[in-house]
Structures are given as structure tokens and as C-alpha cells.
Motif scaffolding. Structure first.
Motif, PDB file in Angstrom:
ATOM      1  N   GLU A   1       1.040   5.709   0.953  1.00 49.80           N
ATOM      2  CA  GLU A   1       0.541   5.243   2.245  1.00 49.80           C
ATOM      3  C   GLU A   1      -0.785   5.918   2.584  1.00 49.80           C
ATOM      4  O   GLU A   1      -1.718   5.275   3.079  1.00 49.80           O
ATOM      5  CB  GLU A   1       1.582   5.548   3.325  1.00 49.80           C
ATOM      6  CG  GLU A   1       1.186   5.098   4.726  1.00 49.80           C
ATOM      7  CD  GLU A   1       2.189   5.547   5.773  1.00 49.80           C
ATOM      8  OE1 GLU A   1       2.142   5.021   6.906  1.00 49.80           O
ATOM      9  OE2 GLU A   1       3.023   6.437   5.478  1.00 49.80           O
ATOM     10  N   ASP A   2      -0.890   7.210   2.292  1.00 49.36           N
ATOM     11  CA  ASP A   2      -2.134   7.935   2.553  1.00 49.36           C
ATOM     12  C   ASP A   2      -3.276   7.396   1.702  1.00 49.36           C
ATOM     13  O   ASP A   2      -4.408   7.242   2.169  1.00 49.36           O
ATOM     14  CB  ASP A   2      -1.945   9.426   2.269  1.00 49.36           C
ATOM     15  CG  ASP A   2      -0.903  10.087   3.157  1.00 49.36           C
ATOM     16  OD1 ASP A   2      -0.794   9.685   4.330  1.00 49.36           O
ATOM     17  OD2 ASP A   2      -0.198  10.992   2.674  1.00 49.36           O
TER      18      ASP A   2
ATOM     19  N   ALA B   1      -4.464   4.084   3.041  1.00 55.77           N
ATOM     20  CA  ALA B   1      -5.158   4.239   4.323  1.00 55.77           C
ATOM     21  C   ALA B   1      -6.504   4.922   4.162  1.00 55.77           C
ATOM     22  O   ALA B   1      -7.355   4.844   5.057  1.00 55.77           O
ATOM     23  CB  ALA B   1      -4.283   5.024   5.294  1.00 55.77           C
TER      24      ALA B   1
ATOM     25  N   LYS C   1      -6.871   8.048   4.187  1.00 55.35           N
ATOM     26  CA  LYS C   1      -6.799   9.287   4.957  1.00 55.35           C
ATOM     27  C   LYS C   1      -5.333   9.688   5.065  1.00 55.35           C
ATOM     28  O   LYS C   1      -4.429   8.884   4.794  1.00 55.35           O
ATOM     29  CB  LYS C   1      -7.398   9.105   6.346  1.00 55.35           C
ATOM     30  CG  LYS C   1      -6.696   8.058   7.202  1.00 55.35           C
ATOM     31  CD  LYS C   1      -7.360   7.896   8.563  1.00 55.35           C
ATOM     32  CE  LYS C   1      -6.639   6.838   9.401  1.00 55.35           C
ATOM     33  NZ  LYS C   1      -7.277   6.687  10.744  1.00 55.35           N
ATOM     34  N   ILE C   2      -5.095  10.922   5.460  1.00 50.88           N
ATOM     35  CA  ILE C   2      -3.727  11.384   5.610  1.00 50.88           C
ATOM     36  C   ILE C   2      -3.120  10.785   6.876  1.00 50.88           C
ATOM     37  O   ILE C   2      -3.591  11.030   7.994  1.00 50.88           O
ATOM     38  CB  ILE C   2      -3.665  12.926   5.671  1.00 50.88           C
ATOM     39  CG1 ILE C   2      -4.160  13.535   4.357  1.00 50.88           C
ATOM     40  CG2 ILE C   2      -2.242  13.393   5.972  1.00 50.88           C
ATOM     41  CD1 ILE C   2      -3.316  13.227   3.141  1.00 50.88           C
ATOM     42  N   VAL C   3      -2.097   9.948   6.702  1.00 56.91           N
ATOM     43  CA  VAL C   3      -1.370   9.378   7.839  1.00 56.91           C
ATOM     44  C   VAL C   3       0.105   9.760   7.804  1.00 56.91           C
ATOM     45  O   VAL C   3       0.817   9.559   8.795  1.00 56.91           O
ATOM     46  CB  VAL C   3      -1.509   7.836   7.854  1.00 56.91           C
ATOM     47  CG1 VAL C   3      -2.960   7.442   8.089  1.00 56.91           C
ATOM     48  CG2 VAL C   3      -0.988   7.214   6.566  1.00 56.91           C
ATOM     49  N   SER C   4       0.578  10.308   6.695  1.00 52.73           N
ATOM     50  CA  SER C   4       1.977  10.723   6.591  1.00 52.73           C
ATOM     51  C   SER C   4       2.169  12.065   7.273  1.00 52.73           C
ATOM     52  O   SER C   4       1.227  12.853   7.428  1.00 52.73           O
ATOM     53  CB  SER C   4       2.400  10.813   5.125  1.00 52.73           C
ATOM     54  OG  SER C   4       1.660  11.820   4.447  1.00 52.73           O
ATOM     55  N   GLU C   5       3.398  12.354   7.658  1.00 50.53           N
ATOM     56  CA  GLU C   5       3.682  13.603   8.357  1.00 50.53           C
ATOM     57  C   GLU C   5       3.541  14.813   7.458  1.00 50.53           C
ATOM     58  O   GLU C   5       3.186  15.902   7.927  1.00 50.53           O
ATOM     59  CB  GLU C   5       5.099  13.555   8.942  1.00 50.53           C
ATOM     60  CG  GLU C   5       5.272  12.540  10.068  1.00 50.53           C
ATOM     61  CD  GLU C   5       6.667  12.597  10.662  1.00 50.53           C
ATOM     62  OE1 GLU C   5       7.474  13.433  10.199  1.00 50.53           O
ATOM     63  OE2 GLU C   5       6.947  11.807  11.588  1.00 50.53           O
TER      64      GLU C   5
END
Length: 533
Positions: A361-362, A365, A367-371
Motif C-alpha cells: 500500500e505504501d 501511494a 509515501k508511507i500510509v500504513s501504521e
């Protein structure tokens, strides 16, 4: 040790003969595994480090290995270290063990891999002397308990000739496959069993025995350590991707790895450096490299891309680290889908082994979007004092002059490689590693000559312009300096202080010389010289 330089850009290495291999037969004996790690291998003793690898145990424990030792790479005192993390890479142990053979035996290119049964394999290369003895060897040891920090390791064993610095794979036929490399340098060992190139080394009995069933050879004029990634495509064919002088080459096999197409340039741009490609649990391909897919940079802008159509097209572009001197990614994936990429940063400067933790997912995207996604996590840092020297000011020299870049006909050497947009460069020719850590900004956009080991260089000037040469002054190193040769043919010393142009030893301390050359001139030099034009 007395070291002689008879080539242009170079590392101060001595290439060993096979008589040395006979003098030190330990290169074929089981390696010394030191556990716990003695104090002389501590972070405060390491002047360089890099070339990391990572593996994720079934319970999520991370293992990291990397190279260090000696004053530089390559060096007969190079060794491999191993550390672990139980908290997804947030914190790491000090090295738990070191692989180091007594004498001039080099351990290099560690590679970690979890096999389908959950066993952790620790591979490394072993070679007599500072660089390559014409044969080398892939060694390994395993543990059945990678979930534990106190994992018990098997006795090291030698699998085959060559080097292995990239991940193994398991194909659809359940074969375990290693990419194993024999450098295409012209060196020939009388006992070598593999031809130069990347070998498709297979085990059909879960790692008990291994054999090469085919290989592909990058032409010598393009070959650069290969450092090959292998991918099985969804149609059952195999795709090899090689590190080359021009970037990334590729070859294909449609008969289970027995025969391979002639290696050709791929559509991907890359500096001459290792990259990483791996099929993820989702079936997508992950590709980690320096720069964009078709944008050639230096060892900077380390990025991750995804393909859901077997490498035909690529998506995303997660920037893992945009700084100069980030290189040699390796990766693995946890059972929950988390991706871990390990790499090195400034092998002779910051001397850091770093980790990126992210998801598909990152990547998509950008960019870092995961927790849980985190970048630039510190795995290890070497802290030995850097090379200290009293730099000569060269105040009796002339001001640095700038002018047009001349056209050159280069004999007995390779064409110049462009230095563009960055102040650090890692590259090498077929036979000698060139490791430049401080290319001055003034020379960005220029070229340099890649010489051949123990061969003089002859350069014919085809148009007027400015030429520059770095070499140790005769006061610094009489045996390797070409200062007197330069002065005799009209070069002048530049009023710039000495600089450490590579590595972390006095061998790399050089002075700059310059000359405005005219069409028709010939420059002939021997020994240690780095020519820029």
C-alpha cells in the motif's frame, strides 16, 4: 604490505596468484565462526561496512548480515557479521557472530534466506587474497531455530565455486535455486568447475546437494560483478537481471534454466550497483533500485516499485532514501505482508546499515500510509576513527582552471564514465573495484578513465580542453605516484589541499594536477592515477 599501482582509477589491492592459494589452503577449509564476537570486531574498530542482507523468521524475528573488516573493500581482512531484532527492526543486538578466516582469506557478500521449511541459511563468499583468486567459493551454515536469538548454527560447508550475494528462490517445481557468480575477469583457477557468468544452481533434495544446470555470461566489456536477481515468471520461464557497467542487463530461459538468451540491456536504468527484485506473497513483483525506472542516477534516490503484470509495467514509487551513497538493497517479507528492505549508507562516511519497513500500500501511494511503515531505521553503525592525516596545502601550486572537456581516444582502457549530478560515485571495471567517496563537485558532468589492472594507459587527445589527474604526491607515496611523469609532460600542481579520494586509509590521499591539452597530444601514464576530462 608493499602495494603497487599500475592502473588508473583503482583500489590499492594486490591480486594474488594461485601459488598463494596453495600457500594458504585454508580457503577450502571450514571457516572460523567467532561467537561471541571478540572486541577487535566491535563497531569502534570498523572503518567501513556495507553489503547487507536480511531475512525474516517465521515468528517475525529479523536477521541482518553485512560485510566489514580491513581498511577497505576489497581486502583480505574482510569479514561478515550477523545481528538480530525481535521487535520488527526497532532495536538490534550487537553482532552475535562473525565469519572470519585467519590469514589473507576474504569473507564477503553475506546472503540470508529462509527456506520453505523455515530454516535460516547464512551464505557468504570466500576467496584467497584481496579480491578474486579465479575460483572463490560459496559457503553456508544453517539454523533450525531462527525464531531464537540464541539460534544454534551448523558447521560451515562449501557448496560450490563462485559468489552469491542475492536471494535464492523456490520455483513452481519446488526446486531451490541460487544465482551463483564467477567473475568474468579473465582469471582462471586450475581447479575451477564453473565457467564465468551467473550460474543457475539448483537443489532438488531440499538443499542437501547443489548443481549448476545452466548459466548466462555478460560480455566481458560489460561485466561488473553481475550480482544477479532471478525471477520465475508466471508462464514458467525464468528472468535473470544482472548488474553491468551500463546498468541492468537481462537474459531469459524457457527450458527450466538449462539455456539462456544472450544478455542484453534491459529497459531499466541504474548505476552500476546491486538492486533487488522479488516476487511477493501477493504474486506482485517488488523492484528496489537507485533512481526512477528509466532515470539513471548515482547511488542515490533508493526507490521501491510494484508490478502486477509480471514486470511489463510498474506502479508506485516509494522513496526509501534520497541521499547520496545509499546502495545494495536486499529484502524479505513477513507472513503478515510487511516488507523489509536493508541497505547501506556511506560505507566510509556515516557507515550505517539501515532498514525500511513498509507495505505494498505504501509503495502504490508513493509515501508511507500504513501504521507500521518506517524509513531509515538504524541497524548498525561503525564508529572507528576515520583516516587521520596532515594534508599538504599545496600552496605552491597553481589556481584550479576550468575549460572545455576534450575528446579523447582511450587505449588499453574503457571509455570514461560520466559523473553527473552527485558528488559520490561507486563503479569499477572488470578486474578492479573503484570506490570513489569524494568526487569534487567541480567535476560533476565530466568523465574519467577506467584503467585495467597492471596496464599502462595511453590517451590520445582529439580536441583541445582541460585534463585533470589525481595521484599521490611523490612525498606521500613514491612507489605509486605519477607526479614526475605528469610534470615532465606539462601538467602543473593545483593549489588545493590533498584529499582522501576513496576508502579510509592513507593509500587514498592524493594531489590534483591539471593541464590544458591540445589536439594531437598523447598522454601515457602508469601506476596510480585518476584522470578526469
Amino acid at each position: 604490505m608493499y602495494r603497487v599501482f599500475l592502473f588508473f582509477v583503482c583500489f590499492p589491492v594486490v591480486f594474488v596468484s594461485f601459488s598463494m592459494a596453495q600457500e594458504f589452503p585454508g580457503v577450502l577449509d571450514p571457516t572460523q565462526v567467532l561467537q561471541p564476537v571478540p572486541a577487535e570486531y566491535g563497531s569502534d574498530k570498523r572503518v567501513w561496512q556495507g553489503v547487507p542482507s536480511i531475512a525474516v523468521a517465521p515468528n517475525g524475528r529479523l536477521w541482518a548480515a553485512w560485510s566489514s573488516g580491513g581498511s577497505q573493500e576489497p581486502h583480505g581482512d574482510n569479514y561478515c557479521l550477523l545481528a538480530t531484532s525481535s521487535d520488527h527492526g526497532k532495536t538490534w543486538t550487537e553482532p552475535l557472530l562473525v565469519i572470519d578466516m585467519p590469514g589473507p582469506v576474504r569473507e564477503l557478500d553475506p546472503a540470508l534466506w529462509i527456506d520453505p521449511e523455515g530454516k535460516l541459511w547464512f551464505f557468504w563468499g570466500q576467496v584467497t587474497g584481496d579480491f578474486f583468486d579465479g575460483r572463490a567459493g560459496v559457503w553456508c551454515m544453517t539454523t533450525n531455530t531462527p525464531e531464537r536469538q540464541d539460534a544454534v548454527w551448523s558447521t560451515p560447508k562449501r557448496i560450490c565455486d563462485g559468489f552469491k550475494s542475492t536471494k535464492s528462490i523456490v520455483d513452481s517445481q519446488h526446486r531451490w535455486i541460487h544465482p551463483v557468480i564467477i567473475f568474468n575477469t579473465g582469471e582462471v583457477h586450475p581447479d575451477r568447475t564453473f565457467e564465468p557468468g551467473t550460474h543457475f544452481v539448483v537443489s532438488e533434495d531440499r538443499g542437501k546437494t547443489w548443481k549448476s544446470i545452466g548459466f548466462a555470461t555478460v560480455p566481458r566489456k560489460d561485466a561488473l560483478y553481475d550480482e544477479t536477481n532471478i525471477v520465475e515468471k508466471k508462464d514458467g520461464s525464468f528472468w535473470m537481471l544482472f548488474r553491468t557497467l551500463y546498468g541492468i542487463g537481462e537474459s531469459f530461459s524457457t527450458d527450466n534454466g538449462k539455456t539462456w538468451t544472450e544478455p542484453k540491456p534491459s529497459k531499466f536504468s541504474n548505476p552500476s550497483s546491486r538492486f533487488f527484485m522479488r516476487r511477493l506473497k501477493s504474486g506482485n513483483l517488488l523492484f528496489v533500485k537507485n533512481g526512477g525506472l528509466t532515470q539513471r542516477t548515482g547511488r542515490s534516490h533508493l526507490q521501491a516499485f510494484l508490478s502486477d503484470d509480471d514486470g511489463q509495467t510498474w506502479k508506485g514509487g516509494l522513496m526509501l532514501d534520497e541521499r547520496n551513497q545509499v546502495s545494495y538493497p536486499d529484502g524479505d517479507q513477513a507472513n503478515d505482508g510487511t516488507i523489509f528492505i536493508i541497505y547501506d549508507f556511506e560505507r566510509y562516511g556515516a557507515r550505517e546499515i539501515l532498514l525500511a519497513r513498509f507495505t505494498e500500500e505504501d509503495v502504490l501511494a508513493g509515501k508511507i500510509v500504513s501504521e507500521t511503515g518506517t524509513l531509515q531505521i538504524l541497524v548498525d553503525k561503525a564508529t572507528a576513527p576515520k583516516c587521520q592525516f596532515q594534508a599538504n596545502s599545496n600552496s605552491d601550486g597553481k589556481p584550479l582552471r576550468f575549460g572545455t572537456s576534450p575528446k579523447m581516444e582511450i587505449k588499453n582502457a574503457k571509455a570514461g564514465t560520466v559523473l553527473r549530478g552527485f558528488s559520490s560515485l561507486f563503479t569499477d571495471n572488470n578486474e578492479t573495484l573503484i570506490y570513489l567517496c569524494s568526487v569534487p563537485n567541480e567535476f560533476n558532468g565530466k568523465k574519467f578513465v577506467l584503467g585495467q589492472f597492471q596496464q599502462p594507459i595511453e590517451v590520445n587527445v582529439q580536441s583541445d580542453g582541460m585534463v585533470y589527474v589525481y595521484t599521490p604526491s611523490k612525498e606521500r607515496s613514491l612507489n605509486s605516484s605519477v607526479e614526475e611523469e605528469l610534470l615532465k609532460i606539462g601538467f602543473e600542481k593545483v593549489a588545493r589541499p590533498e584529499t582522501l579520494i576513496f576508502g579510509n586509509s592513507l593509500d587514498g590521499v592524493v594531489t590534483l594536477y591539471q593541464k590544458e591539452v591540445k589536439t594531437g597530444e598523447t598522454i601515457k601514464l602508469t601506476k596510480w592515477a585518476f584522470l578526469i576530462y
